[in-house]
Design an enzyme around this catalytic site. Structure first.
Site, PDB file in Angstrom:
ATOM      1  N   GLN A  74      -4.427  -1.233   9.174  1.00 39.77           N
ATOM      2  CA  GLN A  74      -4.536  -2.145   8.558  1.00 39.77           C
ATOM      3  C   GLN A  74      -5.453  -3.852   9.367  1.00 39.77           C
ATOM      4  O   GLN A  74      -5.000  -3.663  10.668  1.00 39.77           O
ATOM      5  CB  GLN A  74      -2.906  -2.532   8.680  1.00 39.77           C
ATOM      6  CG  GLN A  74      -2.678  -4.303   7.704  1.00 39.77           C
ATOM      7  CD  GLN A  74      -3.070  -4.340   6.739  1.00 39.77           C
ATOM      8  OE1 GLN A  74      -3.165  -3.624   5.823  1.00 39.77           O
ATOM      9  NE2 GLN A  74      -3.767  -5.595   5.895  1.00 39.77           N
TER      10      GLN A  74
ATOM     11  N   ASP B 214     -11.015   2.771   3.980  1.00 41.34           N
ATOM     12  CA  ASP B 214     -11.233   1.565   3.225  1.00 41.34           C
ATOM     13  C   ASP B 214     -12.855   1.384   3.461  1.00 41.34           C
ATOM     14  O   ASP B 214     -13.273  -0.229   2.774  1.00 41.34           O
ATOM     15  CB  ASP B 214     -10.638   0.583   4.631  1.00 41.34           C
ATOM     16  CG  ASP B 214      -9.695  -0.211   4.309  1.00 41.34           C
ATOM     17  OD1 ASP B 214      -9.208  -0.319   3.388  1.00 41.34           O
ATOM     18  OD2 ASP B 214      -9.082  -0.490   5.251  1.00 41.34           O
TER      19      ASP B 214
ATOM     20  N   LYS C  65       0.425  -1.484   0.401  1.00 39.64           N
ATOM     21  CA  LYS C  65      -0.134  -0.095  -0.316  1.00 39.64           C
ATOM     22  C   LYS C  65       0.630   1.476  -0.191  1.00 39.64           C
ATOM     23  O   LYS C  65       0.700   2.295  -1.220  1.00 39.64           O
ATOM     24  CB  LYS C  65      -0.900  -0.035   1.732  1.00 39.64           C
ATOM     25  CG  LYS C  65      -1.879  -1.168   1.320  1.00 39.64           C
ATOM     26  CD  LYS C  65      -2.606  -1.240   2.128  1.00 39.64           C
ATOM     27  CE  LYS C  65      -3.581  -2.543   1.937  1.00 39.64           C
ATOM     28  NZ  LYS C  65      -4.315  -2.755   3.459  1.00 39.64           N
TER      29      LYS C  65
HETATM   30  C1  BQF Z   1      -1.452 -10.090  -5.775  1.00 40.09           C
HETATM   31  C2  BQF Z   1      -5.687  -9.486   1.903  1.00 40.09           C
HETATM   32  C3  BQF Z   1      -6.707 -11.271   2.872  1.00 40.09           C
HETATM   33  C4  BQF Z   1      -6.116 -10.416   4.215  1.00 40.09           C
HETATM   34  C5  BQF Z   1      -6.727  -8.864   4.846  1.00 40.09           C
HETATM   35  C6  BQF Z   1      -1.609  -8.058  -4.645  1.00 40.09           C
HETATM   36  C7  BQF Z   1      -1.932  -7.467  -2.226  1.00 40.09           C
HETATM   37  C8  BQF Z   1      -2.395  -8.987  -2.170  1.00 40.09           C
HETATM   38  C9  BQF Z   1      -2.379  -9.943  -3.485  1.00 40.09           C
HETATM   39  C10 BQF Z   1      -2.469  -7.238  -1.117  1.00 40.09           C
HETATM   40  C11 BQF Z   1      -5.452  -8.705   1.053  1.00 40.09           C
HETATM   41  C12 BQF Z   1      -4.905  -8.943  -0.154  1.00 40.09           C
HETATM   42  C13 BQF Z   1      -4.620  -7.069   1.976  1.00 40.09           C
HETATM   43  C14 BQF Z   1      -1.550  -9.151  -4.393  1.00 40.09           C
HETATM   44  C15 BQF Z   1      -4.449  -6.422  -0.051  1.00 40.09           C
HETATM   45  C16 BQF Z   1      -4.435  -7.941  -0.910  1.00 40.09           C
HETATM   46  O1  BQF Z   1      -0.968 -10.241  -6.641  1.00 40.09           O
HETATM   47  O2  BQF Z   1      -2.134 -11.281  -6.111  1.00 40.09           O
HETATM   48  C17 BQF Z   1      -1.743  -7.244  -3.531  1.00 40.09           C
HETATM   49  O3  BQF Z   1      -1.423  -6.145  -0.530  1.00 40.09           O
HETATM   50  N1  BQF Z   1      -3.956  -7.190  -0.634  1.00 40.09           N
HETATM   51  C18 BQF Z   1      -4.548  -6.452   3.050  1.00 40.09           C
HETATM   52  O4  BQF Z   1      -4.427  -5.288   2.840  1.00 40.09           O
HETATM   53  O5  BQF Z   1      -5.411  -7.397   4.219  1.00 40.09           O
HETATM   54  C19 BQF Z   1      -5.938  -8.452   3.177  1.00 40.09           C
HETATM   55  C20 BQF Z   1      -6.751 -10.691   2.368  1.00 40.09           C
END
Ligand code: BQF
Length: 290
Positions: free
Chosen positions: A98, A121, A54
């Site tokens: 987060q 968010d 992020k």
């Molecule tokens: C990719 C998230 C579950 C629980 C809390 C790119 C992200 C992930 C994958 C990423 C996610 C999932 C995020 C890919 C943020 C998505 O290349 O496939 C980016 O950073 N995410 C989160 O903040 O909290 C989560 C999944």
């Protein structure tokens, strides 16, 4: 015929490039660039990766980011006090905490402490309520990214059967509402759904957000369906995988998102969009008063 792969990484790159080209115009108009503040509590390795994604994306788009890393031991009061300070800081446009938070901290309390106009968010109770009522709101990043991916296929949502598997506040419930707004006939299935396959086989659009590896197999998918895999699991070999058996389902579906490189990158791209939107909402209003 094998499914077309929906390249979330490429579409996200396009969105990020588009935002990047708009940032100089924002600086021109408002005298500064949007600023996103990301708060992480503790040492969850997955959360650290997400937060890094992020911050990096925010800076690559030419926007400002602030990362606040707090120890696992931080109290709820301290976290709430920090959010209060960021709410009052006119240089901060977006605040993201987060998740998950340590067990001694009440997540609802923390999220609702974020000023609703800085809630990038879209998790604040007032944003959730506004989304359900069809009022102006910040749409949560992952559901917003999913709708963007569906639009990219050109498959019409109007009148289609959409099935959402999973009923979380972060993905399942809001994406069901967005699909309903797009005139899909929406079914929400979950862990207690009887004969899940019978339900998913009726789906022209299938969105799966459960968190269980290979929950959806080829026999559960209607030929030609659009399959959106929101899962983020680690398999036995430690490899990232979704909730859909990609190798099997891609032989049946019309369109499918991979993991990684599907929904995940879109979540990050939509966060940048929401940050710019919060910035413009706040500064646009402020100029009206002056
Ligand atoms: C990719 C998230 C579950 C629980 C809390 C790119 C992200 C992930 C994958 C990423 C996610 C999932 C995020 C890919 C943020 C998505 O290349 O496939 C980016 O950073 N995410 C989160 O903040 O909290 C989560 C999944």
């Amino acid at each position: 015929m094998a499914a077309q792969i929906i390249d979330g990484k490429a579409i996200a790159a396009f969105v990020r490039e588009d935002i990047k080209t708009q940032v100089p115009g924002l600086r021109e108009k408002y005298g500064r660039v949007p600023c996103l503040c990301v708060i992480i509590v503790g040492e969850n390795p997955a959360s650290k990766v997400y937060v890094r994604n992020k911050v990096k994306a925010t800076e690559e788009a030419g926007m400002e980011s602030r990362l606040l890393a707090l120890p696992e031991s931080v109290s709820e009061e301290e976290l709430l006090a920090l959010i209060g300070k960021l709410n009052a800081d006119d240089g901060v446009d977006g605040i993201l905490v987060q998740l998950p938070l340590p067990k001694h901290i009440d997540e609802d309390k923390v999220i609702d402490a974020i000023s609703v106009d800085k809630d990038v968010d879209g998790f604040h109770v007032l944003n959730v309520g506004s989304l359900q009522l069809g009022r102006h709101c910040i749409v949560p990043c992952t559901p917003k990214g999913i709708m963007c991916l569906l639009t990219s296929t050109g498959v019409p949502l109007n009148g289609c059967n959409a099935v959402v598997v999973g009923r979380s506040n972060i993905v399942g419930k809001p994406v069901a509402k967005l699909l309903l707004d797009a005139n899909a006939t929406v079914t929400v299935a979950h862990s207690r759904t009887a004969d899940l396959g019978a339900v998913t086989r009726r789906a022209d659009v299938l969105v799966v957000a459960v968190g269980r590896e290979s929950l959806i197999t080829a026999d559960m998918v209607k030929p030609g369906a659009v399959v959106i895999d929101v899962g983020m699991n680690r398999n036995a070999e430690g490899k990232l995988c979704g909730d859909v058996d990609f190798e099997g389902v891609k032989e049946v579906a019309g369109w499918i998102t991979p993991v990684p490189g599907g929904v995940g990158p879109m979540t990050i791209a939509m966060l940048l969009k929401n940050t710019a939107e919060c910035f413009e909402n706040r500064l646009g209003n402020c100029n009206d008063i002056i």
